[in-house]
Design an enzyme around this catalytic site. Structure first.
Site, PDB file in Angstrom:
ATOM      1  N   LYS A 185       0.837  -1.207   0.000  1.00  0.00           N
ATOM      2  CA  LYS A 185       0.000   0.000   0.000  1.00  0.00           C
ATOM      3  C   LYS A 185       0.871   1.256   0.000  1.00  0.00           C
ATOM      4  O   LYS A 185       0.618   2.202  -0.745  1.00  0.00           O
ATOM      5  CB  LYS A 185      -0.945  -0.007   1.215  1.00  0.00           C
ATOM      6  CG  LYS A 185      -2.095  -0.994   1.064  1.00  0.00           C
ATOM      7  CD  LYS A 185      -2.881  -1.248   2.344  1.00  0.00           C
ATOM      8  CE  LYS A 185      -3.908  -2.368   2.106  1.00  0.00           C
ATOM      9  NZ  LYS A 185      -4.641  -2.788   3.296  1.00  0.00           N
ATOM     10  N   GLN A 215      -5.164  -1.749   9.490  1.00  0.00           N
ATOM     11  CA  GLN A 215      -5.014  -3.061   8.860  1.00  0.00           C
ATOM     12  C   GLN A 215      -5.586  -4.170   9.754  1.00  0.00           C
ATOM     13  O   GLN A 215      -5.304  -4.218  10.958  1.00  0.00           O
ATOM     14  CB  GLN A 215      -3.515  -3.309   8.568  1.00  0.00           C
ATOM     15  CG  GLN A 215      -3.219  -4.553   7.781  1.00  0.00           C
ATOM     16  CD  GLN A 215      -3.738  -4.511   6.337  1.00  0.00           C
ATOM     17  OE1 GLN A 215      -3.858  -3.451   5.736  1.00  0.00           O
ATOM     18  NE2 GLN A 215      -4.058  -5.662   5.795  1.00  0.00           N
ATOM     19  N   ASP A 272     -11.667   2.453   4.124  1.00  0.00           N
ATOM     20  CA  ASP A 272     -12.050   1.034   4.057  1.00  0.00           C
ATOM     21  C   ASP A 272     -13.559   0.883   3.893  1.00  0.00           C
ATOM     22  O   ASP A 272     -14.034  -0.201   3.533  1.00  0.00           O
ATOM     23  CB  ASP A 272     -11.646   0.325   5.366  1.00  0.00           C
ATOM     24  CG  ASP A 272     -10.377  -0.493   5.236  1.00  0.00           C
ATOM     25  OD1 ASP A 272     -10.121  -1.011   4.135  1.00  0.00           O
ATOM     26  OD2 ASP A 272      -9.662  -0.620   6.248  1.00  0.00           O
TER      27      ASP A 272
HETATM   28  N1  GUN Z   1      -7.046  -7.085   5.824  1.00  0.00           N
HETATM   29  C1  GUN Z   1      -7.364  -7.821   4.731  1.00  0.00           C
HETATM   30  N2  GUN Z   1      -8.089  -7.088   3.845  1.00  0.00           N
HETATM   31  C2  GUN Z   1      -8.231  -5.857   4.406  1.00  0.00           C
HETATM   32  C3  GUN Z   1      -8.878  -4.668   3.974  1.00  0.00           C
HETATM   33  O1  GUN Z   1      -9.489  -4.575   2.899  1.00  0.00           O
HETATM   34  N3  GUN Z   1      -8.801  -3.612   4.828  1.00  0.00           N
HETATM   35  C4  GUN Z   1      -8.142  -3.695   6.021  1.00  0.00           C
HETATM   36  N4  GUN Z   1      -8.140  -2.606   6.798  1.00  0.00           N
HETATM   37  N5  GUN Z   1      -7.532  -4.785   6.444  1.00  0.00           N
HETATM   38  C5  GUN Z   1      -7.583  -5.866   5.638  1.00  0.00           C
END
Ligand code: GUN
Length: 283
Positions: free
Chosen positions: A52, A96, A119
């Site tokens: 990211k 996350q 998100d």
């Molecule tokens: N962990 C796995 N997929 C995601 C996601 O789309 N967002 C977040 N915040 N954590 C994740």
């Protein structure tokens, strides 16, 4: 060998990211800012967070990572989120997942300002999604809808079956397909005759996290098959769909890797730019 069109999420994500970078280049004041919070040192989460960061850098988004120890209290994490909520250089905040067992993902999601919730997990954004309003919505399902539209797949009037009812993929996927006028069934581990149900689907979305769970006998010939699963096995990264078995009979299919995975990051950047523009988000 696959005869059906393979939907390259990877190529589409690249295009989306290039367009976002072009849009960001035109910015006259400050660049969009994304803050990613990571708690503990889950190896997969560390990889995702560094992907990211890298993608943000390439697109011209300022990213910062807040690393907290596994032992941080829920209160300590919420204080950090409040600090980011108040920071005007931060447009988007993402915590996350998974979080350690002593921290509630729902409480954390509710603490992020809805207009910074890239998100799309805040109850305000979840409500807006189901009410058919504008807002910030979960990146993976948003990316899947965009890929299907880009690939001219008919969603309006289609029978869609989603296998897996997570808050991250299954439930928002159902809401987004419904918004596109599909008839939606959300199936899960307690569903009776799952195979028979899946065989009726024009669009089948697999998000169960079980390697090669979906075989040819789950798929209607000509259906679009979207594979959200990604599991690490001795054979490498494997999806929920047995690609070689299913591809010859379906109408279109996403591969693993190179299908849905790259869409998540591309649409995280897209949500960050949307939050930065403050258009179509909670105000
Ligand atoms: N962990 C796995 N997929 C995601 C996601 O789309 N967002 C977040 N915040 N954590 C994740």
């Amino acid at each position: 060998m696959a005869k059906s069109p393979v939907l390259s999420g990877k190529a589409f994500a690249k295009e989306v990211r290039r367009n976002l970078a072009d849009e960001i280049k035109l910015i006259v004041d400050r660049p969009p800012g994304l803050a990613v919070v990571i708690v503990g040192d889950d190896p997969a989460s560390r990889v995702y967070v560094s992907m990211k960061e890298k993608a943000c850098g390439k697109a011209g988004i300022d990213s910062s990572v807040v690393r907290l120890d596994e032992s941080v209290s829920q209160k300590g994490l919420l204080q950090e989120i409040n600090r980011l909520n108040e920071d005007p250089s931060v447009d988007g905040i993402l915590c996350q997942l998974p979080l350690p067992g002593h921290i509630s993902a729902n409480i954390v999601a509710s603490a992020i300002l809805p207009e910074k919730d890239v998100d799309g997990f805040h109850p305000e954004n979840v409500g807006r999604l189901w009410r058919g309003e504008d807002g910030l919505f979960p990146c993976t399902p948003v990316g899947i809808i965009a890929l299907m539209k880009h690939s001219n797949i008919d969603i309006d009037g289609a029978d869609a079956v989603i296998v897996g009812r997570s808050n991250i993929v299954g439930k928002p996927m159902a809401a987004l397909l419904l918004r596109e006028h599909a008839t939606v069934t959300l199936a899960h581990s307690h569903t009776s005759d799952l195979k028979g149900l899946c065989r009726k689907a024009d669009i089948l979305v697999a998000a169960v996290g079980r390697p090669h769970f979906i075989t040819r006998d789950f798929v209607k010939p000509g259906a679009t098959v979207i594979d959200v699963g990604i599991s690490r096995t001795d054979d490498g990264l494997v999806g929920d769909v047995d690609f070689d078995n299913v591809a010859p009979i379906c109408g279109a299919i996403t591969p693993v890797p190179g299908g849905v995975g790259p869409l998540t990051i591309a649409f995280l950047l897209s949500n960050t730019v949307k939050a930065w523009k403050r258009v179509g988000v909670v105000s």
